[in-house]
Write an enzyme that holds these catalytic residues in place. Structure first.
Site, PDB file in Angstrom:
ATOM      1  N   GLY A   1       0.837  -1.208   0.000  1.00 51.83           N
ATOM      2  CA  GLY A   1       0.000   0.000   0.000  1.00 51.83           C
ATOM      3  C   GLY A   1       0.864   1.247   0.000  1.00 51.83           C
ATOM      4  O   GLY A   1       1.818   1.337   0.771  1.00 51.83           O
TER       5      GLY A   1
ATOM      6  N   GLY B   1       6.027  -2.233   3.746  1.00 52.43           N
ATOM      7  CA  GLY B   1       5.677  -2.762   5.066  1.00 52.43           C
ATOM      8  C   GLY B   1       6.068  -4.218   5.204  1.00 52.43           C
ATOM      9  O   GLY B   1       6.990  -4.698   4.521  1.00 52.43           O
TER      10      GLY B   1
ATOM     11  N   ASP C   1      -0.071   2.440   8.282  1.00 57.06           N
ATOM     12  CA  ASP C   1      -0.602   1.726   9.455  1.00 57.06           C
ATOM     13  C   ASP C   1       0.224   1.877  10.733  1.00 57.06           C
ATOM     14  O   ASP C   1      -0.270   1.582  11.819  1.00 57.06           O
ATOM     15  CB  ASP C   1      -0.727   0.232   9.142  1.00 57.06           C
ATOM     16  CG  ASP C   1      -1.860  -0.055   8.173  1.00 57.06           C
ATOM     17  OD1 ASP C   1      -2.654   0.866   7.899  1.00 57.06           O
ATOM     18  OD2 ASP C   1      -1.943  -1.197   7.681  1.00 57.06           O
TER      19      ASP C   1
ATOM     20  N   ARG D   1     -17.915  16.015  12.926  1.00 61.99           N
ATOM     21  CA  ARG D   1     -18.387  16.460  14.245  1.00 61.99           C
ATOM     22  C   ARG D   1     -19.345  17.652  14.110  1.00 61.99           C
ATOM     23  O   ARG D   1     -20.347  17.738  14.805  1.00 61.99           O
ATOM     24  CB  ARG D   1     -17.209  16.829  15.135  1.00 61.99           C
ATOM     25  CG  ARG D   1     -17.612  17.156  16.546  1.00 61.99           C
ATOM     26  CD  ARG D   1     -16.406  17.341  17.432  1.00 61.99           C
ATOM     27  NE  ARG D   1     -15.878  16.085  17.939  1.00 61.99           N
ATOM     28  CZ  ARG D   1     -16.490  15.344  18.865  1.00 61.99           C
ATOM     29  NH1 ARG D   1     -17.649  15.703  19.352  1.00 61.99           N
ATOM     30  NH2 ARG D   1     -15.939  14.228  19.293  1.00 61.99           N
TER      31      ARG D   1
ATOM     32  N   LYS E   1     -25.488  14.571  26.407  1.00 69.73           N
ATOM     33  CA  LYS E   1     -24.651  14.700  25.206  1.00 69.73           C
ATOM     34  C   LYS E   1     -25.581  14.503  24.021  1.00 69.73           C
ATOM     35  O   LYS E   1     -26.376  13.550  23.998  1.00 69.73           O
ATOM     36  CB  LYS E   1     -23.582  13.608  25.171  1.00 69.73           C
ATOM     37  CG  LYS E   1     -22.383  13.880  26.062  1.00 69.73           C
ATOM     38  CD  LYS E   1     -21.228  12.970  25.684  1.00 69.73           C
ATOM     39  CE  LYS E   1     -20.029  13.221  26.571  1.00 69.73           C
ATOM     40  NZ  LYS E   1     -18.836  12.525  26.138  1.00 69.73           N
TER      41      LYS E   1
ATOM     42  N   GLN F   1      -7.184   8.348   3.114  1.00 68.97           N
ATOM     43  CA  GLN F   1      -6.098   8.356   4.110  1.00 68.97           C
ATOM     44  C   GLN F   1      -4.744   7.993   3.507  1.00 68.97           C
ATOM     45  O   GLN F   1      -3.704   8.175   4.129  1.00 68.97           O
ATOM     46  CB  GLN F   1      -6.406   7.355   5.234  1.00 68.97           C
ATOM     47  CG  GLN F   1      -7.624   7.719   6.038  1.00 68.97           C
ATOM     48  CD  GLN F   1      -8.228   6.504   6.742  1.00 68.97           C
ATOM     49  OE1 GLN F   1      -7.945   6.256   7.890  1.00 68.97           O
ATOM     50  NE2 GLN F   1      -9.057   5.742   6.035  1.00 68.97           N
TER      51      GLN F   1
HETATM   52  O1  F6P Z   1      -1.482  -1.410   4.702  1.00 72.28           O
HETATM   53  C1  F6P Z   1      -2.031  -0.180   4.411  1.00 72.28           C
HETATM   54  C2  F6P Z   1      -3.499  -0.291   4.134  1.00 72.28           C
HETATM   55  O2  F6P Z   1      -3.936   0.999   3.784  1.00 72.28           O
HETATM   56  C3  F6P Z   1      -4.347  -0.889   5.270  1.00 72.28           C
HETATM   57  O3  F6P Z   1      -4.640   0.030   6.285  1.00 72.28           O
HETATM   58  C4  F6P Z   1      -5.558  -1.328   4.502  1.00 72.28           C
HETATM   59  O4  F6P Z   1      -6.241  -2.347   5.186  1.00 72.28           O
HETATM   60  C5  F6P Z   1      -4.975  -1.832   3.214  1.00 72.28           C
HETATM   61  O5  F6P Z   1      -3.751  -1.143   3.034  1.00 72.28           O
HETATM   62  C6  F6P Z   1      -5.844  -1.658   1.998  1.00 72.28           C
HETATM   63  O6  F6P Z   1      -5.175  -2.189   0.914  1.00 72.28           O
HETATM   64  P1  F6P Z   1      -5.654  -2.054  -0.609  1.00 72.28           P
HETATM   65  O7  F6P Z   1      -5.480  -0.635  -1.005  1.00 72.28           O
HETATM   66  O8  F6P Z   1      -4.759  -2.979  -1.356  1.00 72.28           O
HETATM   67  O9  F6P Z   1      -7.083  -2.464  -0.615  1.00 72.28           O
END
Ligand code: F6P
Length: 323
Positions: free
Chosen positions: A11, A102, A128, A155, A214, A255
């Site tokens: 990733g 990774g 991660d 929020r 809340k 992300q």
């Molecule tokens: O390892 C990084 C990551 O973004 C994980 O958080 C996530 O589960 C995974 O890769 C998703 O992978 P892909 O983009 O191959 O679906």
């Protein structure tokens, strides 16, 4: 060591480009020829290998993604695939590798060395932050900040509509993004794979919150939580608290992109240079990480097998802050 090659694998993560740049410029500084391999192990097998120079990495330190592209190679998992990759590296006279990725990437590199003797040094590239041997991985800080920005926005609308939001963040086996964005974003609950948070606990916390007047709540769920992903957890909670107005937001691959933060650029630059210098000194099968602000080398065997635990202090913090 005369000629090394760098590649990104698994990733992608923000800061990988800054790391490639550091490897290329560090090699040039030490008078070593440097090549780039496209698409990780896939490109190694296919011979997508090209010479790089100082200009190849101009103007990329601030860019997300990876100019070398990335892949999760199935073929490299096979002995035939690795043999093809070795042949390609021989054709290009490559005698050392820098792998940015990774655990999957380092598992492949270790196996490759055992079979063909090509030394590899790794740089920790994953959002991660789940790699043993480094306090932070390249891309983690950017991912946390991206998640945080989204949580802040959610929020606002949660509060306007008196809603409960379950926000799913990435982390198949790891709750690092969840815990940090949860603390920073003022979440009521954070659910991570490393600790058990039962549905009953979620229900009790939300019910207690209601009694305390809340009007809205944010629950961060790491995608790999033992109770399921955010959609599954939300459905379980809804079946007990049907009067709540519940919404689910999955942040997903947002992300993984974006311009890296200063911290990610610096970790990337430091570990990239460290990896080149480690190869020159004859190190192999180790990852260059940053521990207590110092460069530390950890054998792949440890980064692959040892688990980096989430600090109990952070979990405790979430509980205290969400009173
Ligand atoms: O390892 C990084 C990551 O973004 C994980 O958080 C996530 O589960 C995974 O890769 C998703 O992978 P892909 O983009 O191959 O679906």
């Amino acid at each position: 060591m005369k000629r090394i090659a760098v590649f990104t694998s698994g990733g992608d993560s923000p800061g990988m480009n800054a790391c490639i740049r550091a490897v290329v410029r560090g090699s040039i500084y030490h008078k070593i020829e440097v090549y780039g391999i496209k698409r990780g192990y896939e490109g190694m097998i296919d011979g997508q290998i090209q010479a790089m120079n100082s200009h190849s990495v101009s103007n990329i330190v601030q860019k997300g993604g990876t100019i070398l592209k990335s892949a999760r190679s199935q073929e490299f998992m096979t002995p035939e695939g690795r043999k093809k990759a070795f042949q390609q590296l021989k054709n290009f006279d490559i005698d050392g590798l820098v792998a940015i990725g990774g655990n999957g990437t380092f598992t492949g590199a270790k196996l490759f060395y055992e079979e063909f003797g090509i030394p590899t040094v790794g740089c920790p590239g994953t959002i991660d932050n789940d790699l043993y041997g480094t306090d932070y991985t390249i891309g983690y800080d950017t991912a946390v900040n991206t998640a945080l920005e989204a949580i802040d926005k959610i929020r606002d609308t949660a509060d306007s509509h008196n809603r409960v939001f379950f926000i799913e963040v990435m982390g198949r086996d790891s709750g690092y993004i969840a815990i940090q964005s949860g603390i920073g974003g003022g979440a009521e609950i954070v659910m991570v794979p490393e600790t058990d948070t039962s549905i009953e606990t979620v229900i009790n916390t939300l019910s207690k919150g209601k009694l305390q007047h809340k009007t809205s709540a944010i629950i961060i769920v790491a995608e790999g939580d033992e109770e399921g992903n955010a959609t599954e957890v939300a459905a379980k909670v809804k079946s007990h608290l049907s009067d709540l107005d519940i919404k689910v937001t999955i942040l997903g691959h947002i992300q993984r992109g974006g311009s890296p933060t200063a911290r990610d650029r610096i970790i990337a630059s430091r570990t990239g240079i460290a990896a080149v210098e480690a190869l020159i000194k004859g190190h192999k099968n180790v990852m260059a990480g940053v521990v207590n602000d110092e460069i530390v080398f950890t054998p792949f065997a440890d980064t692959i097998t040892k688990h980096k635990p989430i600090s109990n202090d952070l979990i405790r913090l979430v509980n205290i802050l969400s009173i």
